[in-house]
Scaffold this motif. Structure first.
Motif, mmCIF file in Angstrom:
data_model
loop_
_atom_site.group_PDB
_atom_site.id
_atom_site.type_symbol
_atom_site.label_atom_id
_atom_site.label_comp_id
_atom_site.label_asym_id
_atom_site.label_seq_id
_atom_site.Cartn_x
_atom_site.Cartn_y
_atom_site.Cartn_z
ATOM 1 N N ARG A 145 0.859 -1.186 0.000
ATOM 2 C CA ARG A 145 0.000 0.000 0.000
ATOM 3 C C ARG A 145 0.897 1.238 0.000
ATOM 4 N N PRO A 146 0.995 1.947 -1.139
ATOM 5 C CA PRO A 146 1.922 3.079 -1.217
ATOM 6 C C PRO A 146 1.364 4.349 -0.559
ATOM 7 N N SER A 147 2.239 5.059 0.107
ATOM 8 C CA SER A 147 1.868 6.372 0.631
ATOM 9 C C SER A 147 2.146 7.405 -0.458
ATOM 10 N N ASN A 148 1.708 8.639 -0.231
ATOM 11 C CA ASN A 148 2.007 9.709 -1.187
ATOM 12 C C ASN A 148 3.510 9.844 -1.376
ATOM 13 N N GLU A 149 4.238 9.763 -0.284
ATOM 14 C CA GLU A 149 5.698 9.889 -0.352
ATOM 15 C C GLU A 149 6.316 8.769 -1.186
ATOM 16 N N ASP A 150 5.795 7.558 -1.054
ATOM 17 C CA ASP A 150 6.304 6.433 -1.853
ATOM 18 C C ASP A 150 6.139 6.703 -3.343
ATOM 19 N N VAL A 151 4.992 7.204 -3.723
ATOM 20 C CA VAL A 151 4.723 7.490 -5.144
ATOM 21 C C VAL A 151 5.643 8.607 -5.632
ATOM 22 N N PHE A 152 5.795 9.670 -4.836
ATOM 23 C CA PHE A 152 6.693 10.764 -5.228
ATOM 24 C C PHE A 152 8.126 10.249 -5.380
ATOM 25 N N ASN A 153 8.578 9.431 -4.442
ATOM 26 C CA ASN A 153 9.941 8.881 -4.510
ATOM 27 C C ASN A 153 10.112 7.985 -5.731
ATOM 28 N N ARG A 158 -6.124 0.412 -4.366
ATOM 29 C CA ARG A 158 -6.474 1.514 -5.272
ATOM 30 C C ARG A 158 -7.378 2.538 -4.599
ATOM 31 N N ARG A 159 -8.285 2.064 -3.765
ATOM 32 C CA ARG A 159 -9.226 2.963 -3.089
ATOM 33 C C ARG A 159 -8.530 3.909 -2.113
ATOM 34 N N THR A 160 -7.344 3.561 -1.674
ATOM 35 C CA THR A 160 -6.654 4.366 -0.659
ATOM 36 C C THR A 160 -5.724 5.420 -1.258
ATOM 37 N N VAL A 161 -5.606 5.448 -2.576
ATOM 38 C CA VAL A 161 -4.737 6.427 -3.226
ATOM 39 C C VAL A 161 -5.437 7.788 -3.214
ATOM 40 N N SER A 162 -4.719 8.804 -2.764
ATOM 41 C CA SER A 162 -5.320 10.133 -2.629
ATOM 42 C C SER A 162 -5.570 10.784 -3.990
ATOM 43 N N LYS A 163 -6.511 11.708 -4.003
ATOM 44 C CA LYS A 163 -6.820 12.466 -5.225
ATOM 45 C C LYS A 163 -5.609 13.276 -5.666
ATOM 46 N N SER A 164 -4.821 13.787 -4.700
ATOM 47 C CA SER A 164 -3.647 14.582 -5.066
ATOM 48 C C SER A 164 -2.613 13.728 -5.808
ATOM 49 N N LEU A 169 0.050 12.130 -10.832
ATOM 50 C CA LEU A 169 0.391 11.138 -11.851
ATOM 51 C C LEU A 169 -0.198 11.520 -13.206
ATOM 52 N N ASP A 170 -1.392 12.047 -13.198
ATOM 53 C CA ASP A 170 -2.021 12.496 -14.438
ATOM 54 C C ASP A 170 -1.193 13.615 -15.079
ATOM 55 N N LEU A 210 -2.132 5.162 -13.663
ATOM 56 C CA LEU A 210 -2.295 4.404 -12.429
ATOM 57 C C LEU A 210 -3.384 3.385 -12.696
ATOM 58 N N ILE A 211 -3.010 2.110 -12.669
ATOM 59 C CA ILE A 211 -3.985 1.074 -12.980
ATOM 60 C C ILE A 211 -4.060 0.052 -11.860
ATOM 61 N N GLU A 212 -5.208 -0.594 -11.795
ATOM 62 C CA GLU A 212 -5.430 -1.652 -10.822
ATOM 63 C C GLU A 212 -5.024 -2.980 -11.423
ATOM 64 N N GLY A 213 -4.589 -3.878 -10.565
ATOM 65 C CA GLY A 213 -4.313 -5.223 -11.041
ATOM 66 C C GLY A 213 -3.289 -5.944 -10.200
#
Length: 132
Positions: A27-35, A53-59, A64-65, A71-74
């Motif tokens: 489960r990635p945090s915002n910081e994990d995604v930025f890193n 996927r449900r826990t990923v923030s809108k920011s 990513l957009d 960002l895909i589920e699977g």
């Protein structure tokens, strides 16, 4: 085509900077995604399990957009990370896509058909279809 599997956040710093497709098995945090995006400048797709996927923030979704990263589920069913850190999408799938396209079948139908036949979900198949 290969998907780099990342099981723990500590692995992000050890990734090759040229990775294009990454599956986060935690489960990635915002910081994990930025890193991850900072480390892998060429990343095009980040895949996470549906339950995360449900826990990923809108920011993060907006970030990513803006970076043109999908960002895909699977999941990567049946993959053993202790044996190989990459999940390889078989050449048989690429061949099957080519065959179905030559029959004039639409990408939507191809994704439906192959998601039922194989281990890949529709979102990943749409990405693969967009590459070919």
């Amino acid at each position: 085509m290969k998907i780099r599997i990342v099981s723990k956040r500590e692995e992000i710093d050890k990734l090759d900077a040229n990775e294009k497709i990454i599956h986060l098995a935690f489960r990635p945090s915002n910081e994990d995604v930025f890193n991850l995006v900072k480390k892998c400048k060429d990343v095009e797709v980040i895949q996470i399990p549906t339950s995360y996927r449900r826990t990923v923030s809108k920011s993060i979704e907006m970030f990513l957009d803006m970076q043109n990263i999908k960002l895909i589920e699977g999941d990567v069913w049946g993959h053993r990370k202790d044996i190989n850190e990459y999940y390889t999408i078989s050449t048989a799938i690429a061949g099957r896509i080519t065959d179905l396209r030559s029959e004039g079948i639409s990408d939507d139908v191809i994704a439906d058909k192959l998601s039922r036949e194989g281990k890949l979900n529709k979102e990943m198949l749409f990405y693969i279809l967009s590459q070919g």
